[in-house]
Motif scaffolding. Structure first.
Motif, PDB file in Angstrom:
ATOM      1  N   LYS A 165       0.831  -1.210   0.000  1.00 46.36           N
ATOM      2  CA  LYS A 165       0.000   0.000   0.000  1.00 46.36           C
ATOM      3  C   LYS A 165       0.866   1.261   0.000  1.00 46.36           C
ATOM      4  N   GLU A 166       1.967   1.211   0.770  1.00 45.72           N
ATOM      5  CA  GLU A 166       2.845   2.382   0.831  1.00 45.72           C
ATOM      6  C   GLU A 166       3.550   2.643  -0.501  1.00 45.72           C
ATOM      7  N   GLN A 167       3.559   1.632  -1.368  1.00 42.28           N
ATOM      8  CA  GLN A 167       4.239   1.816  -2.659  1.00 42.28           C
ATOM      9  C   GLN A 167       3.296   2.281  -3.764  1.00 42.28           C
ATOM     10  N   LEU A 168       1.982   2.179  -3.508  1.00 43.76           N
ATOM     11  CA  LEU A 168       1.041   2.409  -4.609  1.00 43.76           C
ATOM     12  C   LEU A 168       1.082   3.835  -5.166  1.00 43.76           C
ATOM     13  N   ASP A 169       1.277   4.811  -4.275  1.00 46.45           N
ATOM     14  CA  ASP A 169       1.331   6.184  -4.791  1.00 46.45           C
ATOM     15  C   ASP A 169       2.532   6.362  -5.710  1.00 46.45           C
ATOM     16  N   ALA A 170       3.632   5.694  -5.344  1.00 47.38           N
ATOM     17  CA  ALA A 170       4.826   5.780  -6.198  1.00 47.38           C
ATOM     18  C   ALA A 170       4.549   5.118  -7.552  1.00 47.38           C
ATOM     19  N   PHE A 171       3.847   3.991  -7.544  1.00 45.65           N
ATOM     20  CA  PHE A 171       3.466   3.343  -8.822  1.00 45.65           C
ATOM     21  C   PHE A 171       2.667   4.331  -9.655  1.00 45.65           C
ATOM     22  N   HIS A 172       1.738   4.991  -8.959  1.00 42.27           N
ATOM     23  CA  HIS A 172       0.826   5.888  -9.656  1.00 42.27           C
ATOM     24  C   HIS A 172       1.585   7.049 -10.293  1.00 42.27           C
ATOM     25  N   ASN A 173       2.482   7.621  -9.512  1.00 41.38           N
ATOM     26  CA  ASN A 173       3.143   8.829  -9.997  1.00 41.38           C
ATOM     27  C   ASN A 173       4.184   8.542 -11.065  1.00 41.38           C
ATOM     28  N   THR A 174       4.866   7.405 -10.972  1.00 39.51           N
ATOM     29  CA  THR A 174       5.846   7.106 -12.036  1.00 39.51           C
ATOM     30  C   THR A 174       5.113   6.798 -13.328  1.00 39.51           C
ATOM     31  N   MET A 175       3.919   6.246 -13.213  1.00 43.60           N
ATOM     32  CA  MET A 175       3.127   5.971 -14.415  1.00 43.60           C
ATOM     33  C   MET A 175       2.932   7.242 -15.209  1.00 43.60           C
ATOM     34  N   GLU A 176       2.639   8.332 -14.473  1.00 43.89           N
ATOM     35  CA  GLU A 176       2.318   9.553 -15.191  1.00 43.89           C
ATOM     36  C   GLU A 176       3.546  10.313 -15.672  1.00 43.89           C
ATOM     37  N   SER A 177       4.652  10.201 -14.933  1.00 45.54           N
ATOM     38  CA  SER A 177       5.796  10.981 -15.409  1.00 45.54           C
ATOM     39  C   SER A 177       6.618  10.210 -16.452  1.00 45.54           C
ATOM     40  N   GLU A 178       6.538   8.853 -16.430  1.00 51.11           N
ATOM     41  CA  GLU A 178       7.345   8.105 -17.389  1.00 51.11           C
ATOM     42  C   GLU A 178       6.652   7.914 -18.730  1.00 51.11           C
ATOM     43  N   THR A 179       5.312   7.915 -18.699  1.00 53.91           N
ATOM     44  CA  THR A 179       4.594   7.698 -19.952  1.00 53.91           C
ATOM     45  C   THR A 179       4.485   9.031 -20.683  1.00 53.91           C
TER      46      THR A 179
END
Lengths: 191, 244
Positions: free
Chosen positions: B61-75
């Motif tokens: 759960k603590e990692q999910l925001d990081a998953f979310h944010n890298t999705m938007e900056s890397e794509t």
């Protein structure tokens, strides 16, 4: 044949998720978010609500995989499963009194939303206990969090952990046990 | 560590080895046997198993925001827009507007520039919003309003960034878009024109088209035609045909 291969792929995906493979989890998360966002935004939701609902669904999906409640039976089974959980969670929210209070006019919406494939959103004692554990973990001290994370999530051996943390093996073992006890106490005493 | 604690440690470590598949076959058989015959043992095991899954879930759960944010900056946002379904939804909306326009034209041959604008203008769907990068917070905060069609709020938030970033193509493009959606074509033209010199901008293709629409809305037909001629979008050709 291809279908068979895809099911093999799905099984590999399940194994990787059970092993907490971060890369696989991240990919699963990122590849399936957009579809959920579109669904929620098109059904009276905002983008932050889409993100929250998706994260809840993602965790539920992860927990069900871990508990062997999910068996892949088609090539995109897991992706579909994740979407369905998110969709059902959103439908539940739209039907909830919380939403109706905010909207004051949601009759039309909730009446037209239907469950296509019903995967029950677990709201029982086990789920409450799970949420209490997650909450308790966030209240642990950093040292305990780190130790439990290395052992239970990253699956490092006690030998590796004691080397990494400059602890004797006995003291690392003891520490881990104390942290588990501390966590249990926090679960029993919610904020 | 007293005897009771030692027993408790032993229980925990056995359960972990069982769950990790680290037991030898005879050990596992004995463990399974105990699980099946001793309900108190089983209940304690299930509690431990749930606790461990809780720990794993908490870490994930603590990692999910990081998953979310890298999705938007890397794509690359543009690529995402082109492949995601919302594009199709917008295309669908655009198509139905065109269909309605077609029926309208059938009954009423004379179309004013305003009607043409209304028939063709669909605001850019906007960028995916991320709330993580503090530097861009205000911009994405405004983007949330923009997507909710709260254009005035979006404009206010974006204008606060304008003094520092007046040459930023993204800011100019969306300020222009919001102004246009808010029925201020003159203001929109000012911002959209700022994007024109930036030929490498990802908005470059679209900006001619929207500039054309802004001129159309402002009643400047000749300027609108020139802008549509510059644009490579198929939509522009359709409007040009209708204008001629």
């Amino acid at each position: 044949m291809e279908r068979q291969n895809n099911i093999v792929e799905q099984s590999k995906l399940v194994v990787a998720i059970k092993a907490n493979n971060s890369k696989v989890l991240q990919q699963l998360y990122q590849e399936n978010y957009k579809k959920v966002e579109i669904h929620i935004v098109n059904n009276s939701g905002s983008i932050p609500q889409a993100q929250d609902t998706y994260q809840e669904a993602f965790l539920a999906c992860y927990q069900n995989i871990k508990a062997d409640k999910f068996e892949p039976n088609s090539e995109t089974a897991l992706q579909g499963y994740l979407f369905t959980i998110a969709k059902n969670k959103w439908t539940d929210y739209l039907r909830s009194s919380q939403f109706k209070k905010v909207q004051g006019m949601s009759e039309g919406i909730s009446a037209t939303m239907k469950d296509e494939d019903t995967i029950p959103v677990e709201n029982n004692l086990a789920q409450l206990q799970m949420n209490a554990t997650i909450d308790a973990f966030s209240r642990l001290g950093n040292e305990c969090k780190e130790l439990l994370k290395l052992f239970y999530y990253e699956k490092k051996s006690m030998k590796e952990i004691s080397a990494e943390k400059n602890l004797t093996s006995a003291s690392a073992r003891n520490k881990k046990y104390r942290c588990i006890q501390k966590l249990k106490t926090l679960v029993a005493h919610p904020k | 560590m007293n005897h009771k604690e030692a027993m408790s440690v032993q229980f925990l470590e056995d359960a972990e080895r069982y769950l990790n598949g680290a037991m030898t076959l005879p050990e596992k058989t004995a463990y399974d046997e105990k699980l099946n015959t001793d309900p108190a043992f089983r209940s304690q095991f299930e509690k431990t198993k749930a606790l461990i899954l809780g720990i794993e879930s908490a870490v994930l759960k603590e990692q999910l925001d990081a998953f979310h944010n890298t999705m938007e900056s890397e794509t690359p946002v543009r690529a995402l827009r082109q492949t995601n379904k919302s594009t199709y939804i917008w295309l669908g909306i655009a198509a139905s507007i065109i269909a309605v326009l077609g029926i309208f034209l059938f009954f009423n041959k004379s179309t004013s520039t305003d009607q043409l604008f209304a028939a063709h203008f669909v605001p850019d769907p906007g960028l995916p919003t991320t709330m993580s990068t503090s530097g861009n917070y205000t911009f994405y905060d405004g983007m949330v309003n923009y997507k909710r069609e709260e254009y005035t709020v979006a404009i206010t938030k974006w204008k606060s960034l304008y003094t520092k970033k007046s040459d930023n193509d993204t800011l100019n493009y969306f300020l222009g878009m919001a102004q246009l959606a808010n029925n201020n074509p003159e203001e929109a033209i000012v911002y959209l024109q700022e994007v024109l010199p930036q030929k490498e901008s990802m908005f470059y293709n679209d900006v001619h088209y929207y500039l054309g629409l802004a001129y159309l809305k402002a009643g400047a037909v000749e300027k609108a035609k020139r802008a549509f001629q510059e644009s490579k979008k198929a939509e522009s050709n359709k409007i040009l045909t209708e204008l001629n």
